[in-house]
Motif scaffolding. Structure first.
Motif, PDB file in Angstrom:
ATOM      1  N   LEU A 177      -5.341   0.993   7.295  1.00 49.25           N
ATOM      2  CA  LEU A 177      -4.937   1.389   5.948  1.00 49.25           C
ATOM      3  C   LEU A 177      -3.994   2.591   5.986  1.00 49.25           C
ATOM      4  N   VAL A 178      -4.274   3.548   6.865  1.00 46.64           N
ATOM      5  CA  VAL A 178      -3.385   4.704   7.010  1.00 46.64           C
ATOM      6  C   VAL A 178      -1.999   4.228   7.454  1.00 46.64           C
ATOM      7  N   ARG A 179      -1.990   3.309   8.389  1.00 44.83           N
ATOM      8  CA  ARG A 179      -0.713   2.718   8.850  1.00 44.83           C
ATOM      9  C   ARG A 179      -0.014   1.990   7.702  1.00 44.83           C
ATOM     10  N   ASP A 180      -0.770   1.248   6.888  1.00 46.94           N
ATOM     11  CA  ASP A 180      -0.193   0.524   5.750  1.00 46.94           C
ATOM     12  C   ASP A 180       0.407   1.477   4.728  1.00 46.94           C
ATOM     13  N   MET A 181      -0.265   2.588   4.474  1.00 51.81           N
ATOM     14  CA  MET A 181       0.165   3.505   3.420  1.00 51.81           C
ATOM     15  C   MET A 181       1.382   4.333   3.805  1.00 51.81           C
ATOM     16  N   TYR A 182       1.483   4.690   5.099  1.00 54.46           N
ATOM     17  CA  TYR A 182       2.491   5.669   5.498  1.00 54.46           C
ATOM     18  C   TYR A 182       3.514   5.134   6.508  1.00 54.46           C
ATOM     19  N   GLY A 183       3.397   3.878   6.916  1.00 52.73           N
ATOM     20  CA  GLY A 183       4.336   3.344   7.895  1.00 52.73           C
ATOM     21  C   GLY A 183       3.930   3.688   9.315  1.00 52.73           C
ATOM     22  N   MET A 184       4.702   3.178  10.283  1.00 51.10           N
ATOM     23  CA  MET A 184       4.306   3.289  11.683  1.00 51.10           C
ATOM     24  C   MET A 184       4.319   4.726  12.188  1.00 51.10           C
ATOM     25  N   LYS A 185       5.451   5.421  12.054  1.00 47.48           N
ATOM     26  CA  LYS A 185       5.568   6.741  12.662  1.00 47.48           C
ATOM     27  C   LYS A 185       4.727   7.789  11.931  1.00 47.48           C
ATOM     28  N   LYS A 186       4.886   7.868  10.622  1.00 46.78           N
ATOM     29  CA  LYS A 186       4.132   8.869   9.860  1.00 46.78           C
ATOM     30  C   LYS A 186       2.637   8.552   9.892  1.00 46.78           C
ATOM     31  N   GLY A 187       2.297   7.255   9.820  1.00 48.69           N
ATOM     32  CA  GLY A 187       0.898   6.855   9.906  1.00 48.69           C
ATOM     33  C   GLY A 187       0.281   7.247  11.230  1.00 48.69           C
ATOM     34  N   ALA A 188       1.037   7.056  12.313  1.00 48.47           N
ATOM     35  CA  ALA A 188       0.535   7.437  13.635  1.00 48.47           C
ATOM     36  C   ALA A 188       0.307   8.938  13.723  1.00 48.47           C
ATOM     37  N   GLN A 189       1.187   9.717  13.107  1.00 48.31           N
ATOM     38  CA  GLN A 189       1.009  11.166  13.121  1.00 48.31           C
ATOM     39  C   GLN A 189      -0.237  11.579  12.348  1.00 48.31           C
ATOM     40  N   TYR A 190      -0.468  10.954  11.192  1.00 48.70           N
ATOM     41  CA  TYR A 190      -1.686  11.240  10.435  1.00 48.70           C
ATOM     42  C   TYR A 190      -2.932  10.818  11.216  1.00 48.70           C
ATOM     43  N   LEU A 191      -2.827   9.699  11.917  1.00 47.64           N
ATOM     44  CA  LEU A 191      -3.964   9.241  12.704  1.00 47.64           C
ATOM     45  C   LEU A 191      -4.232  10.153  13.893  1.00 47.64           C
ATOM     46  N   SER A 235      -7.563   8.159  -0.003  1.00 48.04           N
ATOM     47  CA  SER A 235      -7.918   7.240   1.073  1.00 48.04           C
ATOM     48  C   SER A 235      -7.851   7.927   2.425  1.00 48.04           C
ATOM     49  N   LEU A 236      -6.818   8.744   2.630  1.00 50.50           N
ATOM     50  CA  LEU A 236      -6.672   9.455   3.898  1.00 50.50           C
ATOM     51  C   LEU A 236      -7.845  10.405   4.126  1.00 50.50           C
ATOM     52  N   TYR A 249       0.826  -1.205   0.000  1.00 51.81           N
ATOM     53  CA  TYR A 249       0.000   0.000   0.000  1.00 51.81           C
ATOM     54  C   TYR A 249       0.866   1.263   0.000  1.00 51.81           C
ATOM     55  N   GLU A 250       2.101   1.176   0.507  1.00 56.30           N
ATOM     56  CA  GLU A 250       3.001   2.325   0.507  1.00 56.30           C
ATOM     57  C   GLU A 250       3.418   2.728  -0.900  1.00 56.30           C
ATOM     58  N   LEU A 251       3.342   1.789  -1.837  1.00 55.06           N
ATOM     59  CA  LEU A 251       3.820   2.028  -3.187  1.00 55.06           C
ATOM     60  C   LEU A 251       2.786   2.722  -4.062  1.00 55.06           C
ATOM     61  N   ASN A 252       1.587   2.988  -3.539  1.00 60.21           N
ATOM     62  CA  ASN A 252       0.578   3.727  -4.298  1.00 60.21           C
ATOM     63  C   ASN A 252       1.030   5.170  -4.512  1.00 60.21           C
ATOM     64  N   ARG A 268      -4.947   1.095  -3.591  1.00 57.25           N
ATOM     65  CA  ARG A 268      -5.388  -0.269  -3.881  1.00 57.25           C
ATOM     66  C   ARG A 268      -4.175  -1.151  -4.139  1.00 57.25           C
ATOM     67  N   ILE A 269      -4.360  -2.432  -3.944  1.00 59.24           N
ATOM     68  CA  ILE A 269      -3.322  -3.403  -4.278  1.00 59.24           C
ATOM     69  C   ILE A 269      -3.991  -4.612  -4.930  1.00 59.24           C
ATOM     70  N   THR A 270      -3.211  -5.432  -5.601  1.00 61.68           N
ATOM     71  CA  THR A 270      -3.750  -6.647  -6.215  1.00 61.68           C
ATOM     72  C   THR A 270      -3.849  -7.767  -5.188  1.00 61.68           C
ATOM     73  N   LYS A 271      -4.568  -8.795  -5.535  1.00 61.49           N
ATOM     74  CA  LYS A 271      -4.706  -9.947  -4.655  1.00 61.49           C
ATOM     75  C   LYS A 271      -3.343 -10.585  -4.398  1.00 61.49           C
ATOM     76  N   GLU A 272      -2.512 -10.634  -5.452  1.00 61.41           N
ATOM     77  CA  GLU A 272      -1.186 -11.228  -5.312  1.00 61.41           C
ATOM     78  C   GLU A 272      -0.317 -10.401  -4.359  1.00 61.41           C
ATOM     79  N   GLU A 273      -0.393  -9.068  -4.467  1.00 60.60           N
ATOM     80  CA  GLU A 273       0.363  -8.213  -3.557  1.00 60.60           C
ATOM     81  C   GLU A 273      -0.139  -8.366  -2.119  1.00 60.60           C
ATOM     82  N   GLY A 274      -1.457  -8.521  -1.980  1.00 60.54           N
ATOM     83  CA  GLY A 274      -2.046  -8.670  -0.658  1.00 60.54           C
ATOM     84  C   GLY A 274      -1.566  -9.910   0.062  1.00 60.54           C
TER      85      GLY A 274
END
Length: 496
Positions: A135-149, A23-24, A12-15, A199-205
């Protein structure tokens, strides 16, 4: 991209930044718009019930949705842990359903057309709390995702501000139906934004899937029957008084469902509705209890203060809306601050203990002894001041379930653990509103509001207690130790 605490890059980070921003925004607007539903319901439903000649069953228009959302919390956690690629479509479908229910409320011909669809209204809860937050955590990682949250509390503040003020003005001047035509388009907008989001594909998931077992449908049914029996029993005391055959039958059903659930958990263990590996995790258990206490306690003033102001203190709906708006102000700026603190330290422990539990207790006791005990003479600005201070603990209650699971749960249990923690909010709100509705129906609004403030003050102290055992993940402990060693080295070098 946050790589300091993540060994594997989440797909999800690669979107693209544009998709991630869509999404955010869907999550942020979803938080604000669903808070508006909660804050306007306590104003709208009693007025609608009065127009339709209905009784106290209007409170089920708040609590009944908890049945489905409680089942869907672990269900969504299971589905998205097993198939991470379905997060986007599941979020979209959930918000379309919720928007349609709100729209239906605006054209309802009687009270039951409002109450019955409420059963599926709060399907937005797992969409936000389980799918959106992770999803926010998936897209932006732990630290940046937590800040957005951390901005979740800001969006809650906007919902708390706009919902009561604008909603009460619309209800007073345009009728109770009008507010539904404001909120429904916002829910559809969230669905649209997420549709164009990450979004991601089933294979990526499959590269980040963490669950392979089967969902415990019997356990989910047992919980649903138990909770539905409890809500109906406590909400319908005017139709089925305590000790009546109907009341006793619901009590028996609730007890039997609880026994059934216990036997299922014992039998299935790791595959149970409440999975053992997740419940064995200390942080999951105590964050669940904290979230339960937060929302249980919030149901006191949040759901019944507007009614107390209108029907005991004889204030206009707009005045009640302004009081709720003061509750929102602190969250506008404190949410990101709390989120940043949790992201930096890797724990919600101290924030919950002091800015959550102890402050909440003090505010609710102030409301009891300053306002409620002297409601005939107390000036309305006293209510406004108390509610403003209460906004600081409200922000903690919004940020903690959004950020803490993302920084305090191990990666292998994070999806399911997060869903269990979010389940605490639904249990807390549904049990709280049902108990408080029963208390008020039994002893009246004035005495009942006093009673519920006593109860919620005690529950707030439990937040302090449950926060104490929270532990940082080893990654954060290592960072803290490294910083401590670096600081000591600099001190030693200076002394030498």
């Amino acid at each position: 991209m946050d790589t300091t605490l993540n060994a594997v890059t989440n797909p999800y980070e690669l979107n693209s930044p544009g998709r991630k921003q869509c999404s955010l925004l869907a999550v942020w607007i979803g938080v604000a718009s669903t808070i508006m539903i909660s804050m306007t319901a306590s104003l709208m439903l009693p007025i609608a019930a009065e127009e339709f000649g209905a009784g106290t069953e209007w409170s089920m228009g708040i609590s009944l949705g908890s049945v489905i959302s409680i089942v869907c919390m672990p269900l969504y956690g299971y589905l998205t842990a097993r198939n991470p690629h379905i997060k986007r479509p599941l979020f979209v479908i959930s918000f379309i359903i919720s928007g349609t229910v709100v729209l239906l409320r605006g054209v309802a011909p009687n009270m039951w057309v409002i109450i019955v669809p409420t059963l599926v209204l709060t399907i937005y809860s797992p969409a936000i709390y389980v799918i959106g937050y992770s999803l926010v955590r998936d897209m932006y990682g732990m630290k940046k995702g937590a800040q957005y949250l951390g901005f979740v509390a800001t969006m809650q503040g906007i919902g708390l501000l706009v919902g009561p003020v604008v909603g009460s003005m619309m209800i007073q001047n345009l009728g109770w139906r009008s507010v539904n035509f404001l909120i429904a388009p916002l829910l559809y907008l969230c669905a649209l934004l997420m549709f164009f989001g990450a979004r991601i594909t089933k294979e990526e998931g499959q590269t980040i899937a963490t669950s392979r077992g089967k969902f415990d449908y019997p356990g989910a049914i047992a919980v649903s029957v138990m909770l539905a029996s409890l809500i109906v029993m406590l909400s319908m005391t005017s139709f089925m008084p305590w000790g009546s055959p109907g009341n006793l039958a619901l009590i028996v059903i609730a007890i039997l469902s609880l026994i059934w659930l216990a036997s299922i958990v014992k039998k299935k263990g790791n595959d149970a509705f409440l999975p053992a590996p997740v419940l064995k995790d200390r942080n999951t258990r105590f964050l669940f209890l904290i979230n339960f206490c937060f929302t249980f306690s919030a149901m006191g003033m949040g759901a019944f203060l507007p009614s107390f102001l209108m029907y005991v203190m004889m204030k206009e709906p707009t005045t009640s809306g302004i009081a709720s708006a003061f509750y929102a102000v602190a969250g506008l700026f404190m949410g990101p601050i709390y989120g940043r603190i949790m992201a930096k330290t890797g724990t919600a422990r101290e924030t919950v203990m002091y800015s959550g539990g102890l402050l909440r207790c003090a505010v609710q006791l102030a409301m009891l002894f300053i306002v409620v005990m002297h409601h005939e003479t107390v000036p309305i600005y006293a209510v406004y001041i108390i509610m403003f201070v209460g906004g600081f603990y409200s922000a903690v209650g919004g940020v903690t379930p959004a950020v803490a699971p993302q920084v305090q749960l191990r990666e292998e249990i994070r999806p399911l653990g997060n869903s269990i923690i979010q389940l605490g909010a639904n249990f807390g709100s549904s049990v709280g509103i049902a108990i408080f509705s029963a208390v008020i129906a039994t002893v009246g609004l004035e005495q009942g509001f006093k009673t519920l403030l006593f109860i919620t003050s005690f529950i707030s102290i439990l937040d302090f207690v449950f926060a104490m055992p929270l532990k940082k993940l080893p990654e954060f402990e290592a960072i803290a130790e490294a910083k401590k060693a670096e600081k000591q080295a600099k001190k030693d070098a200076k002394n030498n």
